[in-house]
Design an enzyme around this catalytic site. Structure first.
Site, mmCIF file in Angstrom:
data_model
loop_
_atom_site.group_PDB
_atom_site.id
_atom_site.type_symbol
_atom_site.label_atom_id
_atom_site.label_comp_id
_atom_site.label_asym_id
_atom_site.label_seq_id
_atom_site.Cartn_x
_atom_site.Cartn_y
_atom_site.Cartn_z
ATOM 1 N N ARG A 133 -1.769 -6.076 1.739
ATOM 2 C CA ARG A 133 -1.093 -5.406 2.855
ATOM 3 C C ARG A 133 -0.240 -6.413 3.621
ATOM 4 O O ARG A 133 0.341 -6.072 4.654
ATOM 5 C CB ARG A 133 -2.108 -4.723 3.779
ATOM 6 C CG ARG A 133 -2.927 -5.687 4.624
ATOM 7 C CD ARG A 133 -4.115 -5.015 5.246
ATOM 8 N NE ARG A 133 -3.761 -4.144 6.336
ATOM 9 C CZ ARG A 133 -4.582 -3.214 6.843
ATOM 10 N NH1 ARG A 133 -5.792 -3.046 6.318
ATOM 11 N NH2 ARG A 133 -4.227 -2.478 7.851
ATOM 12 N N GLU B 174 -20.096 2.073 -1.608
ATOM 13 C CA GLU B 174 -19.247 1.529 -2.672
ATOM 14 C C GLU B 174 -19.898 1.596 -4.051
ATOM 15 O O GLU B 174 -19.230 1.844 -5.054
ATOM 16 C CB GLU B 174 -18.853 0.081 -2.352
ATOM 17 C CG GLU B 174 -17.909 -0.054 -1.166
ATOM 18 C CD GLU B 174 -18.588 0.165 0.182
ATOM 19 O OE1 GLU B 174 -19.826 0.013 0.267
ATOM 20 O OE2 GLU B 174 -17.885 0.505 1.142
ATOM 21 N N SER C 240 -6.818 3.534 5.330
ATOM 22 C CA SER C 240 -6.495 2.168 4.928
ATOM 23 C C SER C 240 -5.869 2.119 3.545
ATOM 24 O O SER C 240 -5.187 1.175 3.195
ATOM 25 C CB SER C 240 -7.727 1.267 5.013
ATOM 26 O OG SER C 240 -8.803 1.813 4.296
ATOM 27 N N ARG D 29 0.828 -1.210 0.000
ATOM 28 C CA ARG D 29 0.000 0.000 0.000
ATOM 29 C C ARG D 29 0.861 1.259 0.000
ATOM 30 O O ARG D 29 0.476 2.284 -0.548
ATOM 31 C CB ARG D 29 -0.928 0.018 1.224
ATOM 32 C CG ARG D 29 -1.972 -1.081 1.217
ATOM 33 C CD ARG D 29 -2.777 -1.048 2.495
ATOM 34 N NE ARG D 29 -1.925 -1.205 3.669
ATOM 35 C CZ ARG D 29 -2.300 -0.932 4.911
ATOM 36 N NH1 ARG D 29 -3.518 -0.472 5.146
ATOM 37 N NH2 ARG D 29 -1.478 -1.117 5.922
#
Lengths: 319, 288
Positions: free
Chosen positions: A172, A63, A42, A15
């Site tokens: 991640r 979303e 995030s 990320r």
């Protein structure tokens, strides 16, 4: 590979590479905008927001709207990079990805953050291990699963330079920086290690494990070709056919369910062109709660597991 | 953008009459398309036609020779099944030859059952599944806001379509971002595919809902060209609120046996009905 904390030396969170690459692109091209669903943290886009506040569009926890808005931004001449947790971005907005982005050929870049089982302890709702099966069949949607920070940054740059709708699956989980001999190219597989007895085709967090498996196998006299299939769609079919022809056996490995992902894609190609014994490594259905590394070990998604599958498939080779 | 501005400023007295005539032509032509293709959505086409006629023949700024010009006004058909209204508007406005309307729904036609932007110039985004157009329109409006551009974005939604949650996600964001360059028009015919909206999942009090989301709301007769033109005309500068136009319409408008009947959502007239419908539309053309 054993479980290691993200802060372990020599391991990286992709990320960071994503956000750095996006920031650099945005500095050079004011068409680049970031679209998020309350996911600045995030997605590690805090610095992006500080530098380009007008170009960070936070739609809130929505979303479907996020992907539709991104299609509209593309219509307005922007190059939107949408980033949100892969599990929600892909599942909740699947029809928007299909109709507004892929079918509409909208120049939208969808970045699924914390993909696979990164959110291991949060349970199956938060695991994104069906996304490749959902997105891979959408003709015109490029699907990229980078293996390390360098490839993540290269994928982001390549996506920005392309006018194709694109999904980039960003982990991640801590991964090492790998050695890449060739420049990144969308749609082109990378042979990271030559071999003749078996081909291991892997994506994302499994590429480093496949390379470690090949080391183990070499010590036993088994020569394994390792292929990084970072682009799952469009697929480098020639590399798969060549691997099947040259090695006679294939193992695939991915942080995804065993049906419909990389393994399914490779099996489609081999079945039609060059059938060989295969093993598909991945998750079998919804996963329980547990750390990402525990889930990976449980599913055999480790160097040891990949090596064992390779031995197995070599034994099944057609003489 | 001189040529494009000229179209917007063509606000002479002939405008209302031009919109009325184009709407009547669109109704007759779309009914013919549906009759010849044996498929379509006449009810919604006929309720939406006056809105589209006002936009394409009175309000919007565009150049059909440059369908992707960055400064064009955008129209997004959120109720994507109403292609009879959209395709006749686009053909009438010059985006493709009117003769091509005869290919509607034929194999390989650019005139899909639902609009496709990669085939057909003038289509801004592919729609069909409901609940998609408003979010996309909000995205276009945000792009214009970020760029301080002066193009406007219009979106036509069905009223039944407002039962989709994604519409309210988008409505909330548009209000929050004060998208004065965005106009949502609700084709308020009070019927969805199978029943009345108010008997299914009631929308009222509809205006209050939009106001609560930060929109300016105007209610008009959606079949009155003069009312449509006055409400849809461009303000000089972006205002601080998106505008919601509740266009009260009649599904199957203009045809006695189709009007306000849920059964004509996607019905196709037989030969006798078709003749009667065309006769009614023709005789009504001067006093719509």
């Amino acid at each position: 590979m054993s479980a290691q904390a993200p802060s372990s030396p020599g391991l990286f969170d992709c990320r960071d590479a994503y956000s750095r690459a996006l920031e650099a692109l945005a500095a050079a091209d004011d068409r680049i905008v970031a679209v998020v669903n309350d996911s600045v943290g995030s997605s590690k886009l805090g610095k992006f927001r500080d530098r380009f506040p007008e170009r960070l569009i936070n739609v809130g926890i929505a979303e479907q709207n996020m992907v539709g808005v991104a299609a509209g931004l593309a219509n307005g001449g922007k190059i939107p990079f949408v980033s949100g947790a892969a599990c929600f971005l892909t599942a909740r907005a699947l029809e928007q990805i299909k109709a507004d982005v892929a079918y509409s050929s909208a120049n939208v870049k969808l970045c699924g953050i914390s993909s696979g089982v990164a959110y291991g302890e949060l349970g199956a709702t938060h695991h994104s291990i069906e996304d490749l099966a959902w997105l891979r069949p959408m003709r015109g949607l490029t699907v990229i699963v980078p293996s390390d920070p360098w490839e993540t940054a290269e994928a982001v740059k390549a996506a920005a330079a392309s006018d194709q709708p694109t999904f980039i699956r960003i982990s991640r989980m801590p991964v090492p920086e790998l050695t890449h001999a060739a420049p990144f190219q969308i749609g082109k597989a990378e042979v990271m290690r030559e071999g003749r007895d078996v081909a291991i085709i892997a994506v994302g967090t499994l590429v480093c494990r496949a390379l470690a498996a090949a080391e183990q196998l070499a010590a036993e006299g088994v020569s394994a070709r390792v292929i990084n299939m970072a682009t799952i769609a469009p697929l480098d079919e020639a590399a798969i056919v060549a691997a099947a022809a040259d090695c006679g056996a294939i193992v695939t490995a991915e942080e995804h369910v065993v049906r419909g992902g990389l393994g399914g894609a490779v099996a489609e190609v081999t079945a039609l062109n060059q059938p060989v014994p295969m093993r598909i490594l991945g998750f079998d259905g919804f996963q329980p709660t547990g750390s990402a590394e525990w889930l990976m070990e449980r599913a055999g998604l480790t160097a040891k597991g990949v090596a064992a599958a390779a031995r197995d498939v070599v034994a099944k080779k057609i003489p | 953008m001189g040529a494009l501005d000229a179209r917007r400023k063509d606000a002479g007295d002939g405008r209302v009459e031009r919109v009325r005539q184009r709407a009547n032509w669109m109704r007759r032509r779309s009914l013919q398309m549906i009759y010849e293709a044996g498929q379509g959505h006449p009810g919604g086409d006929l309720s939406a036609t006056d809105v589209l006629a006002a936009l394409y023949f009175g309000v919007m700024r565009f150049d059909p020779a440059k369908p992707t010009a960055p400064d064009r006004d955008r129209f997004i058909m959120s109720k994507g099944h109403c292609t009879g209204a959209l395709y006749t508007a686009l053909a009438g406005a010059g985006f493709f030859p009117e003769a091509e309307l005869t290919t509607y729904l034929q194999p390989n036609s650019r005139l899909n059952g639902h609009p496709n932007r990669t085939y057909l110039p003038g289509v801004e985004t592919n729609t069909g599944p409901l609940g998609h157009g408003l979010p996309v329109a909000v995205g276009v409006a945000i792009a214009g806001q970020v760029d301080k551009a002066d193009y406007r974005t219009f979106v036509l939604t069905g009223d039944g379509e407002l039962q989709e949650g994604s519409m309210w996600e988008a409505a909330m964001l548009a209000g929050h971002r004060k998208l004065g360059n965005l106009t949502a028009i609700i084709d308020r015919n009070r019927l969805q595919q199978g029943a009345r909206t108010e008997d299914t999942n009631a929308l009222e009090p509809l205006a209050d809902k939009w106001r609560a989301f930060g929109w300016e709301v105007v209610e008009i007769d959606g079949h009155d060209p003069a009312a449509l033109l006055s409400v849809l005309d461009a303000p000089a500068t972006p205002r601080d609120r998106p505008r919601c136009v509740i266009a009260n319409t009649i599904k199957g408008y203009g045809i006695s046996f189709m009007q306000d009947q849920a059964g004509w959502h996607h019905g196709v007239p037989n030969a006798e009905q078709y003749a009667q419908a065309q006769a009614e539309l023709t005789s009504a053309k001067d006093h719509a």
